[in-house]
Design an enzyme around this catalytic site. Structure first.
Site, mmCIF file in Angstrom:
data_model
loop_
_atom_site.group_PDB
_atom_site.id
_atom_site.type_symbol
_atom_site.label_atom_id
_atom_site.label_comp_id
_atom_site.label_asym_id
_atom_site.label_seq_id
_atom_site.Cartn_x
_atom_site.Cartn_y
_atom_site.Cartn_z
ATOM 1 C CG ASN A 117 -0.211 -0.065 2.486
ATOM 2 O OD1 ASN A 117 0.575 0.913 3.069
ATOM 3 N ND2 ASN A 117 -0.341 -1.172 3.274
ATOM 4 C CE LYS A 154 10.312 -11.173 -14.260
ATOM 5 N NZ LYS A 154 11.144 -10.286 -15.188
ATOM 6 C CG PHE A 178 -3.351 4.929 13.369
ATOM 7 C CD1 PHE A 178 -2.801 4.912 14.587
ATOM 8 C CD2 PHE A 178 -2.990 6.338 12.716
ATOM 9 C CE1 PHE A 178 -1.778 5.823 15.240
ATOM 10 C CE2 PHE A 178 -2.179 7.329 13.293
ATOM 11 C CZ PHE A 178 -1.779 7.155 14.637
ATOM 12 C CE LYS A 189 -8.625 -0.966 12.691
ATOM 13 N NZ LYS A 189 -7.765 -0.250 11.529
#
Length: 402
Positions: A210, A289, A323, A337
């Site tokens: 992210n 890969k 958070f 939350k």
């Protein structure tokens, strides 16, 4: 903490003016010096004499009435307080302040002051949600004003929804918290901070992650070191120089972060989990890969461990702060939350809001507490937000005797 603090209460017109009278009483009983300015509309709901009796000070209603010869009242009042609270704040007053309109004693004084300003809105639920009011509130945020969010419930107009002035006891408590800012020595406390993103490997050259930069968590760690805390910083992959004095544990994946946190959790007094941990990881991770093939490719994902929820289950003596980075329904998701993860405080922000997203130098957060209160902070540098979070952590630890 309110003893001898100077609070200027600006009261504007609405049925909630009666709560402002109760707030005046609460603040005076707590030792604060309170002076009151009322708008013309406010004086139609409750007489100025009521506030004069409760505050034991003159009440100001007219910009052109000078009670002290040789002094300009609105300038004197603007320079006097340690804190200004506008409660109730009507849609009209909020809009005037946002536009810089000074056409009565309240707006003239507030615009002339450099003191911290809190706005406590009270209005009809549809009025509060009107785009113009939302825009004006955002403008005042940018000016540095703070907001005490209205509560939900039955409104005088007959509607049920968000728009009730917060209870006087809660506003007085928030003021007390504000003036505890001089306290907060964390010497002897061990603070565990998580920061940055995690990376979930698809193969040696590809991963799921992210946009978290780690700046918020690193700011918290740095400010905690300055306050004398023993800081353990568990960090995902970032490019920031860690603060001197912190013990840094570098991790990459959510699983690695989970184990690093659990191995240090028992020794922590305060845990501030600001890292943006990946919720999912590839079910299969290749050691080589993966080569391109004709057509589409599907990656099957599986859930990572819910670290915050597990910490909420395991905590004994720790203050736990989480958070919530959201893009919509901020309050709903943050409060959910708070309860589901069993944390003591949620720091929530809308990452789509300018000045509050990943990688920025600033943040705009709302603090949601277990007592049901919510406190929206204006746009601040991440270091200023970090100081505010650490102040909250200190208060929570003191209240719990930790």
């Amino acid at each position: 903490m309110l003893n001898n603090k100077k609070i200027l209460l600006c009261v504007t017109g609405g049925i909630a003016v009666y709560k402002a009278a109760a707030l005046t009483s609460k603040l005076v009983q707590a030792g604060a010096q309170v002076k009151v300015i009322m708008s013309e509309s406010a004086a139609k709901f409750v007489a100025p004499l009521t506030f004069q009796a409760l505050s034991r000070n003159d009440v100001y209603t007219d910009t052109f009435e000078e009670k002290i010869p040789g002094a300009i009242a609105h300038i004197d009042l603007a320079d006097w307080p340690d804190l200004i609270i506008c409660a109730p704040a009507t849609a009209n007053t909020i809009s005037k302040l946002a536009a810089g309109i000074a056409d009565n004693m309240v707006t003239t004084t507030m615009l002339a002051s450099t003191a911290p300003v809190w706005i406590a809105p009270a209005m009809n639920v549809h009025m509060y949600n009107h785009p113009a009011i939302k825009r004006n509130i955002e403008t005042l945020y940018e000016f540095g004003y703070r907001f005490i969010e209205p509560a939900e419930g039955y409104l005088a107009c007959g509607y049920v929804g968000k728009g009730r002035l917060e209870e006087p006891e809660k506003i007085a408590e928030l003021a007390d918290r504000f003036f505890q800012g001089g306290k907060g020595d964390l010497k002897g406390k061990t603070i565990l901070v998580t920061a940055g993103p995690t990376r979930e490997r698809i193969d040696p050259v590809r991963f799921i992650s992210n946009d978290s930069s780690g700046k918020m968590g690193y700011a918290i760690a740095e400010e905690a070191v300055k306050k004398g805390a023993n800081v353990i910083l568990v960090s995902g992959p970032v490019t920031i120089q860690p603060p001197n004095g912190a013990m840094v544990i570098d991790v990459e994946s959510a699983e690695e972060m989970y184990h690093a946190i659990l191995s240090n959790f028992d020794k922590a007094d305060i845990v501030i989990k600001s890292a943006a941990v990946s919720d999912y990881r590839p079910k299969t991770s290749y050691e080589y890969k993966v080569k391109k093939k004709p057509g589409d490719e599907t990656i099957e994902l599986e859930r990572t461990k819910d670290i915050l929820k597990e910490l909420g289950t395991l905590k004994t003596h720790q203050v736990l702060i989480g958070f919530a980075a959201e893009t919509n329904n901020l309050e709903e998701y943050a409060r959910k939350k708070l309860l589901e993860k069993n944390v003591d405080l949620i720091v929530a922000n809308n990452v789509k809001t300018k000045g509050a997203g990943f990688g920025s130098e600033t943040n705009i957060v709302t603090l949601f507490r277990r007592d049901g209160s919510g406190e929206s902070l204006p746009i601040m540098s991440k270091h200023e937000v970090a100081k505010r979070i650490l102040r909250e952590a200190f208060i929570l630890a003191e209240e719990a005797g930790k």
